[in-house]
Enzyme design. Sequence first.
Site, PDB file in Angstrom:
ATOM      1  N   CYS A 136      24.438   4.357   6.658  1.00  0.00           N
ATOM      2  CA  CYS A 136      25.544   3.289   6.935  1.00  0.00           C
ATOM      3  C   CYS A 136      24.702   2.443   8.251  1.00  0.00           C
ATOM      4  O   CYS A 136      24.939   2.596   8.857  1.00  0.00           O
ATOM      5  CB  CYS A 136      26.860   4.593   7.692  1.00  0.00           C
ATOM      6  SG  CYS A 136      28.188   3.336   7.909  1.00  0.00           S
ATOM      7  N   CYS A 139      27.488   1.537  10.925  1.00  0.00           N
ATOM      8  CA  CYS A 139      28.149   2.926  11.461  1.00  0.00           C
ATOM      9  C   CYS A 139      27.065   2.757  12.784  1.00  0.00           C
ATOM     10  O   CYS A 139      27.532   2.992  13.444  1.00  0.00           O
ATOM     11  CB  CYS A 139      28.527   4.446  10.498  1.00  0.00           C
ATOM     12  SG  CYS A 139      29.507   3.388   9.137  1.00  0.00           S
ATOM     13  N   ASP A 140      25.922   2.762  12.560  1.00  0.00           N
ATOM     14  CA  ASP A 140      24.699   3.479  13.538  1.00  0.00           C
ATOM     15  C   ASP A 140      23.538   2.430  13.504  1.00  0.00           C
ATOM     16  O   ASP A 140      22.756   2.240  14.695  1.00  0.00           O
ATOM     17  CB  ASP A 140      23.591   3.857  12.319  1.00  0.00           C
ATOM     18  CG  ASP A 140      24.821   5.760  11.881  1.00  0.00           C
ATOM     19  OD1 ASP A 140      25.962   5.618  12.944  1.00  0.00           O
ATOM     20  OD2 ASP A 140      24.922   6.415  10.478  1.00  0.00           O
TER      21      ASP A 140
END
Length: 323
Positions: A136, A139-140
């Site tokens: 992701c 997200c990261d």
Amino acid sequence: MEQTEKIYDVIVIGAGPGGMTAALYASRSNLSTLLLERGIPGGEMNNTAEVENYPGFKSILGPELAERMYESTMQFGAEHVYGDVKRIVVDGDYRIIEAGKKSYKTRAVIIATGSYHRKLGVPGEEQYNGRGVSYCAVCDGAFFKGKKLAVVGGGDSAVEEGTYLTQFADVNIVHRRDELRAQKIIQDRAFKNEKVSFTWDSFVEEIKGDGQKVTGVVIKNKNTNEITEKAVDGVFIYVGILPQSDAFRDLGITDEEGWIITNEHMETAIPGIFAIGDVRQKLLRQITTAVGDGGEAGNRAFAYIEDLHDRLAAAEAAAETAD
Ligand SMILES: Cc1cc2nc3c(=O)[nH]c(=O)nc-3n(C[C@H](O)[C@H](O)[C@H](O)COP(=O)(O)OP(=O)(O)OC[C@H]3O[C@@H](n4cnc5c(N)ncnc54)[C@H](O)[C@@H]3O)c2cc1C
């Protein structure tokens, strides 16, 4: 298992764009509607950086689109509770939804559980998951400012998310073929981006680390069998998707891979059980197509329940006459 007393008209399993749209249509038709979700409403939209192909918005962040959809979905009285659905039991005209210690009774159910990322299945992937290995970008990605990343895959997600990651890092896309599968517009953007490079005809064979975090990838060229080790700080993996349908496999409504088979009205082989969005056997898995499926299923569920009421009323009248 504790069964709730209320009998719902419709239970929607999964609150991604498909499930939310189905709940919107069902509740707006005055059906008592429950939305069961095991995570944060929004589904894969929560893992998407920018969405540029949803009409009405030139560009919108995935989580923001999720929030807006949720607000509009809930305005017509649908209920939303946490629930990780493990099984659907068919009991005459009722469908019993088992989710942990609770079960729910409904007349119709709409399965909207989406799909999940396929793993590479190479050494180091599990060990460094969350410590450099990610599925992701949104997200990261921000954890990798000024670093080097490998992105594995050649489809829309790999190339789009790889390009997104260049705002933080230099990105090398490792692909097993000599050309990308991504849509042309997405490819063009990546080819023009100086921070994106490509390793063609190659597989990631291992993800290396120092025990704490990722330090590199071992890559094999499938034509020359040459093995090289590339120093990277993170690996983002986009190598395909699988259906989230384990809970429904014993109903006999899936194909061999687990995708749920429906007709164009989102009806499965079992009356009163509908399936929509990415979990369904279909060609294009997008927010727009999930939303379209959701509208159709919400509408068909309404028709199904009307029919059911008519059928039950006719049976009751016939029984009274017989008395
Ligand atoms: C990285 C990435 C980028 C993308 N970019 C775009 C884009 O730019 N434009 C676009 O149109 N599409 C994009 N997509 C695809 C799009 O996000 C999906 O097609 C869409 O979200 C599918 O919607 P859905 O409602 O079918 O499922 P999902 O969005 O997957 O939602 C399913 C929901 O069901 C829940 N669930 C699953 N199993 C259970 C269970 N047993 N019990 C309870 N709840 C359960 C999950 O928690 C989840 O919230 C992208 C996808 C990814 C991964």
